[in-house]
Design a protein around this motif. Structure first.
Motif, short mmCIF file in Angstrom:
data_model
loop_
_atom_site.label_atom_id
_atom_site.label_comp_id
_atom_site.label_asym_id
_atom_site.label_seq_id
_atom_site.Cartn_x
_atom_site.Cartn_y
_atom_site.Cartn_z
N LEU A 1 -32.00 25.49 -14.73
CA LEU A 1 -31.76 24.09 -14.35
C LEU A 1 -33.08 23.33 -14.26
O LEU A 1 -33.21 22.22 -14.80
CB LEU A 1 -31.01 24.04 -13.01
N LEU A 2 -34.06 23.92 -13.58
CA LEU A 2 -35.34 23.25 -13.42
C LEU A 2 -36.05 23.08 -14.76
O LEU A 2 -36.66 22.03 -15.01
CB LEU A 2 -36.22 24.04 -12.45
N LEU A 3 -35.95 24.09 -15.61
CA LEU A 3 -36.59 24.01 -16.92
C LEU A 3 -35.95 22.92 -17.78
O LEU A 3 -36.65 22.10 -18.38
CB LEU A 3 -36.49 25.38 -17.61
N TRP A 4 -34.63 22.91 -17.84
CA TRP A 4 -33.90 21.90 -18.62
C TRP A 4 -34.22 20.50 -18.14
O TRP A 4 -34.49 19.59 -18.94
CB TRP A 4 -32.40 22.18 -18.51
N HIS A 5 -34.21 20.28 -16.83
CA HIS A 5 -34.49 18.96 -16.29
C HIS A 5 -35.91 18.54 -16.64
O HIS A 5 -36.15 17.39 -17.04
CB HIS A 5 -34.29 18.97 -14.78
N ALA A 6 -36.86 19.45 -16.52
CA ALA A 6 -38.25 19.14 -16.85
C ALA A 6 -38.39 18.72 -18.32
O ALA A 6 -39.08 17.75 -18.64
CB ALA A 6 -39.14 20.34 -16.56
N CYS A 7 -37.72 19.44 -19.20
CA CYS A 7 -37.79 19.13 -20.63
C CYS A 7 -37.24 17.74 -20.93
O CYS A 7 -37.83 16.97 -21.72
CB CYS A 7 -37.02 20.17 -21.44
N GLU A 8 -36.11 17.39 -20.32
CA GLU A 8 -35.50 16.10 -20.61
C GLU A 8 -36.27 14.95 -19.95
O GLU A 8 -36.27 13.83 -20.48
CB GLU A 8 -34.04 16.10 -20.19
N GLU A 9 -36.93 15.21 -18.82
CA GLU A 9 -37.78 14.17 -18.24
C GLU A 9 -38.93 13.84 -19.18
O GLU A 9 -39.32 12.67 -19.31
CB GLU A 9 -38.32 14.62 -16.87
N ILE A 10 -39.46 14.84 -19.84
CA ILE A 10 -40.51 14.60 -20.83
C ILE A 10 -39.94 13.86 -22.03
O ILE A 10 -40.56 12.92 -22.55
CB ILE A 10 -41.14 15.94 -21.26
N GLU A 11 -38.74 14.24 -22.46
CA GLU A 11 -38.14 13.64 -23.65
C GLU A 11 -37.92 12.13 -23.47
O GLU A 11 -38.15 11.35 -24.39
CB GLU A 11 -36.81 14.32 -23.96
N ALA B 1 -41.86 13.06 -15.14
CA ALA B 1 -42.28 13.63 -16.42
C ALA B 1 -43.58 14.41 -16.26
O ALA B 1 -43.76 15.48 -16.87
CB ALA B 1 -42.45 12.52 -17.46
N SER B 2 -44.50 13.89 -15.44
CA SER B 2 -45.76 14.59 -15.21
C SER B 2 -45.52 15.92 -14.51
O SER B 2 -46.11 16.95 -14.88
CB SER B 2 -46.70 13.72 -14.35
N MET B 3 -44.65 15.91 -13.50
CA MET B 3 -44.31 17.15 -12.83
C MET B 3 -43.65 18.13 -13.80
O MET B 3 -43.96 19.32 -13.80
CB MET B 3 -43.40 16.90 -11.63
N GLY B 4 -42.77 17.60 -14.65
CA GLY B 4 -42.12 18.44 -15.65
C GLY B 4 -43.13 19.09 -16.57
O GLY B 4 -43.04 20.29 -16.88
N GLU B 5 -44.11 18.32 -17.01
CA GLU B 5 -45.12 18.87 -17.92
C GLU B 5 -45.95 19.95 -17.25
O GLU B 5 -46.24 20.99 -17.85
CB GLU B 5 -46.03 17.75 -18.43
N VAL B 6 -46.34 19.73 -16.00
CA VAL B 6 -47.13 20.74 -15.28
C VAL B 6 -46.31 22.01 -15.07
O VAL B 6 -46.80 23.13 -15.26
CB VAL B 6 -47.62 20.18 -13.93
N VAL B 7 -45.05 21.83 -14.70
CA VAL B 7 -44.16 22.98 -14.49
C VAL B 7 -44.02 23.80 -15.77
O VAL B 7 -44.05 25.04 -15.73
CB VAL B 7 -42.77 22.50 -14.01
N LEU B 8 -43.91 23.12 -16.91
CA LEU B 8 -43.78 23.84 -18.18
C LEU B 8 -45.11 24.44 -18.63
O LEU B 8 -45.14 25.59 -19.09
CB LEU B 8 -43.27 22.89 -19.27
N ARG B 9 -46.17 23.69 -18.51
CA ARG B 9 -47.48 24.15 -18.99
C ARG B 9 -47.91 25.45 -18.29
O ARG B 9 -48.48 26.35 -18.91
CB ARG B 9 -48.53 23.07 -18.80
N TYR B 10 -47.64 25.53 -17.00
CA TYR B 10 -48.06 26.70 -16.23
C TYR B 10 -46.90 27.64 -15.91
O TYR B 10 -47.05 28.54 -15.09
CB TYR B 10 -48.74 26.24 -14.93
N ARG B 11 -45.77 27.40 -16.58
CA ARG B 11 -44.58 28.25 -16.46
C ARG B 11 -44.19 28.48 -14.98
O ARG B 11 -43.77 29.57 -14.59
CB ARG B 11 -44.80 29.60 -17.16
N LEU B 12 -44.28 27.42 -14.19
CA LEU B 12 -43.92 27.54 -12.78
C LEU B 12 -42.43 27.79 -12.60
O LEU B 12 -42.02 28.34 -11.58
CB LEU B 12 -44.33 26.26 -12.03
#
Length: 283
Positions: free
Chosen positions: A172-182, A150-161
């Motif tokens: 795929l990476l974006l969707w997975h990151a969002c659901e890990e946070i959810e 979830a932490s990696m997901g948040e960083v990936v989203l916050r900095y649009r990696l």
């Protein structure tokens, strides 16, 4: 609670940590990705590839660890979140297995990697830990790994990696990151239902840290060594080229990992839900 939202016209149900949704995806364009599909950088790409190897079996481990105690969860809200957690993890495994098929078609040693990973982690390490410390430790390790994802997901989203990735891999990476946070607090809340021991939580997190960093770095370099397009010169060129991403990702992950040691920590304290909602809408 609706446990299934099918993708139609990319209209995905918003993120809701109290009532997660199982979104059945179909990232059918993964076969169009290039060999180095993240920023045209082998070092970063193979770091992501390492997680493609880790996730399917890892998420099945998460499911087993949580299900082992699901009959002791009496709160209706948490019961529903556990069901959604399991459903989401099943979908994550399926989509990452599609990515593995593409990587194998590219000539990557996926079968050897999976054989090594499954034997060392799930045929050896996990049974030893369960024998010595019981099933609660597996749940604690799962909660710790969920904090990392979830932490990696948040960083990936916050900095649009994720925007560095090509085509459907980006989605795929974006969707997975969002659901890990959810669903990031589900395993943690089950652990707290079973045991509020700080020692158990931190011991599990320390093991999770060794697993998260150890396997990802080892598999990343296995990919790099097996990549015929990566020689010594390109290795160091791409290592240097990855530094802008690394300077964002690793300090942020480290600071979020330290939060887990606070006695009163809860995953909800890190937030990220609005960020995930905004990002999910871009798929």
């Amino acid at each position: 609670m609706s446990l299934e939202t099918k993708v139609k016209g990319k209209n995905l149900k918003p993120i809701d940590a109290q009532s997660p949704t199982v979104r059945k995806m179909d990232f059918s364009g993964l076969d169009k990705i290039s060999d180095h599909y993240v920023a045209n950088n082998s070092f970063v790409t193979h770091n992501v590839n390492a997680y493609h190897v880790l996730f399917p079996e890892g998420e099945r481990f998460f499911i087993r660890s949580v299900k082992a105690f699901s009959d002791q969860v009496t709160d209706p809200g948490l019961q529903n979140r556990v069901k959604a957690f399991i459903g989401q993890e099943v979908q994550h495994g399926k989509e990452h297995e599609k990515a593995l098929e593409i990587l194998e078609a590219q000539g990557r040693p996926i079968r050897a990697m999976l054989k090594f990973y499954v034997w060392t982690a799930f045929d050896f390490l996990v049974p030893v830990l369960e024998f010595l410390f019981g099933k609660k430790l597996k749940l604690s390790v799962t909660a710790g790994l969920e904090h990392y994802t979830a932490s990696m997901g948040e960083v990936v989203l916050r900095y649009r990696l994720y925007d560095n990735a090509e085509g459907e891999m980006r989605n795929l990476l974006l969707w997975h990151a969002c659901e890990e946070i959810e669903h990031k607090s589900v395993a943690y809340d089950v652990l707290q239902t079973i045991s509020k021991s700080y020692v158990l939580r931190i011991f599990g997190f320390l093991i999770a840290s060794l697993i998260f960093w150890g396997y990802s770095i080892f598999l990343q370099h296995w990919f790099l060594l097996a990549d015929k397009k990566v020689g010594i010169r390109k290795y160091f060129q791409d290592l240097n080229g990855s530094r802008p991403i690394g300077r964002v990702l690793y300090p942020s992950l480290a600071s979020m990992a330290l939060l887990y040691f606070k006695p009163g920590f809860h995953p909800d304290q890190t937030g990220g839900y609005d960020l995930a909602n905004a990002a999910l809408a871009t798929i």
